[in-house]
Design a protein around this motif. Structure first.
Motif, PDB file in Angstrom:
ATOM      1  N   ILE A   1       8.151  25.640   9.190  1.00  0.00           N
ATOM      2  CA  ILE A   1       8.241  24.951   7.913  1.00  0.00           C
ATOM      3  C   ILE A   1       7.466  23.653   8.067  1.00  0.00           C
ATOM      4  N   GLU A   2       6.352  23.577   7.397  1.00  0.00           N
ATOM      5  CA  GLU A   2       5.434  22.445   7.494  1.00  0.00           C
ATOM      6  C   GLU A   2       5.677  21.490   6.338  1.00  0.00           C
ATOM      7  N   PHE A   3       6.207  20.319   6.659  1.00  0.00           N
ATOM      8  CA  PHE A   3       6.377  19.266   5.667  1.00  0.00           C
ATOM      9  C   PHE A   3       5.156  18.364   5.698  1.00  0.00           C
ATOM     10  N   GLY A   4       4.625  18.019   4.543  1.00  0.00           N
ATOM     11  CA  GLY A   4       3.517  17.081   4.440  1.00  0.00           C
ATOM     12  C   GLY A   4       3.726  16.184   3.237  1.00  0.00           C
ATOM     13  N   GLY A   5       3.040  15.071   3.246  1.00  0.00           N
ATOM     14  CA  GLY A   5       3.127  14.124   2.141  1.00  0.00           C
ATOM     15  C   GLY A   5       2.954  12.715   2.661  1.00  0.00           C
ATOM     16  N   LEU A   6       2.665  11.818   1.767  1.00  0.00           N
ATOM     17  CA  LEU A   6       2.451  10.429   2.151  1.00  0.00           C
ATOM     18  C   LEU A   6       3.711   9.808   2.752  1.00  0.00           C
ATOM     19  N   PRO A   7       3.549   8.785   3.578  1.00  0.00           N
ATOM     20  CA  PRO A   7       4.716   8.071   4.101  1.00  0.00           C
ATOM     21  C   PRO A   7       5.574   7.546   2.942  1.00  0.00           C
ATOM     22  N   GLY A   8       6.881   7.648   3.102  1.00  0.00           N
ATOM     23  CA  GLY A   8       7.800   7.136   2.099  1.00  0.00           C
ATOM     24  C   GLY A   8       8.100   8.090   0.956  1.00  0.00           C
ATOM     25  N   THR A   9       7.641   9.341   1.056  1.00  0.00           N
ATOM     26  CA  THR A   9       7.907  10.299  -0.026  1.00  0.00           C
ATOM     27  C   THR A   9       9.113  11.192   0.250  1.00  0.00           C
TER      28      THR A   9
ATOM     29  N   ARG B   1       8.883   0.660  -3.209  1.00  0.00           N
ATOM     30  CA  ARG B   1      10.195   0.154  -2.785  1.00  0.00           C
ATOM     31  C   ARG B   1      10.648   0.854  -1.516  1.00  0.00           C
ATOM     32  N   ARG B   2      10.489   2.166  -1.465  1.00  0.00           N
ATOM     33  CA  ARG B   2      10.889   2.925  -0.275  1.00  0.00           C
ATOM     34  C   ARG B   2      10.112   2.478   0.959  1.00  0.00           C
ATOM     35  N   VAL B   3       8.801   2.350   0.792  1.00  0.00           N
ATOM     36  CA  VAL B   3       7.950   1.964   1.927  1.00  0.00           C
ATOM     37  C   VAL B   3       8.336   0.574   2.433  1.00  0.00           C
ATOM     38  N   GLU B   4       8.575  -0.340   1.513  1.00  0.00           N
ATOM     39  CA  GLU B   4       8.825  -1.729   1.895  1.00  0.00           C
ATOM     40  C   GLU B   4      10.237  -1.986   2.392  1.00  0.00           C
ATOM     41  N   THR B   5      11.160  -1.068   2.119  1.00  0.00           N
ATOM     42  CA  THR B   5      12.552  -1.317   2.522  1.00  0.00           C
ATOM     43  C   THR B   5      13.083  -0.328   3.555  1.00  0.00           C
ATOM     44  N   ARG B   6      12.262   0.581   4.018  1.00  0.00           N
ATOM     45  CA  ARG B   6      12.777   1.607   4.920  1.00  0.00           C
ATOM     46  C   ARG B   6      13.171   0.985   6.256  1.00  0.00           C
TER      47      ARG B   6
ATOM     48  N   TYR C   1       6.609   1.326  10.884  1.00  0.00           N
ATOM     49  CA  TYR C   1       6.168   2.138   9.751  1.00  0.00           C
ATOM     50  C   TYR C   1       5.009   1.453   9.046  1.00  0.00           C
ATOM     51  N   PRO C   2       4.166   2.223   8.378  1.00  0.00           N
ATOM     52  CA  PRO C   2       3.029   1.609   7.685  1.00  0.00           C
ATOM     53  C   PRO C   2       3.499   0.722   6.531  1.00  0.00           C
ATOM     54  N   SER C   3       2.721  -0.312   6.268  1.00  0.00           N
ATOM     55  CA  SER C   3       2.974  -1.200   5.131  1.00  0.00           C
ATOM     56  C   SER C   3       2.545  -0.496   3.848  1.00  0.00           C
ATOM     57  N   TRP C   4       2.901  -1.086   2.717  1.00  0.00           N
ATOM     58  CA  TRP C   4       2.468  -0.526   1.440  1.00  0.00           C
ATOM     59  C   TRP C   4       0.946  -0.516   1.350  1.00  0.00           C
ATOM     60  N   ASP C   5       0.289  -1.569   1.829  1.00  0.00           N
ATOM     61  CA  ASP C   5      -1.175  -1.594   1.811  1.00  0.00           C
ATOM     62  C   ASP C   5      -1.758  -0.443   2.629  1.00  0.00           C
TER      63      ASP C   5
END
Length: 175
Positions: free
Chosen positions: A8-16, A116-121, A130-134
């Motif tokens: 099962i291959e999960f993919g998607g941008l960080p924070g999704t 919000r997810r990216v910045e507060t994880r 973890y990567p920043s929003w930028d």
């Protein structure tokens, strides 16, 4: 389910929501969960630079997944998989070991929520940043659209609803 392994291959941008859903699925199914961030984190803690870990982490995950898939187990691959080459690696791996292959892409189309997810994880991997929003925003420009048969999960919905859609999809694939 057959004696064939299932990738099962999960993919998607960080924070999704990839890891949130992969964690739930791994817990409920007792599947092997291969999280690229964890592999890269271990590599960095052992002296490799970020430039050295990307492709190497995928290679390590492929080798570990191969063994488990050949034994008929379920393996969850949790990675951004931003480009065709990364996705092809998983597809070829499943074909090479005659495993079923399910592709799941997580998306968060609400950019305010995504940010919000990216910045507060909260960090859950020792030594991992973890990567920043930028950085995520930059990755958006490089992220190649997926093609082919795959399940797209809009994770702006409640986690329970999204997880139910995922498990229903998987149940249809294994009966």
């Amino acid at each position: 389910m057959s004696d064939r392994g299932m990738l099962i291959e999960f993919g998607g941008l960080p924070g999704t929501g990839k890891s949130t859903l992969a964690r739930l699925l791994a817990h409920d199914t007792k599947a092997v969960w291969l999280r690229i961030d964890e592999i890269e984190g271990a590599m960095r803690r052992n002296g490799l630079t970020p430039e050295q870990t990307g492709i190497a982490a995928y290679s390590v995950a492929h080798d570990v997944a191969t063994n488990h898939l050949q034994r008929g187990l379920m393996v969850i691959a949790d990675a951004v998989n931003p480009v065709v080459e990364a996705r092809d690696g998983w597809r070829h791996l499943a074909a090479d070991v005659d495993a079923d292959h399910v592709v799941v892409e997580t998306v968060c189309p609400d950019s305010t929520e995504h940010r919000r997810r990216v910045e507060t994880r909260a960090g859950d991997i020792p030594g991992w940043t973890y990567p920043s929003w930028d950085q995520v925003h930059e990755l958006m420009t490089e992220y190649q659209p997926r093609t082919g048969n795959h399940l797209v999960l809009d994770t702006t919905r409640p986690v329970d609803d999204t997880y139910q859609e995922l498990t229903t999809h998987l149940a249809r694939r294994t009966t």
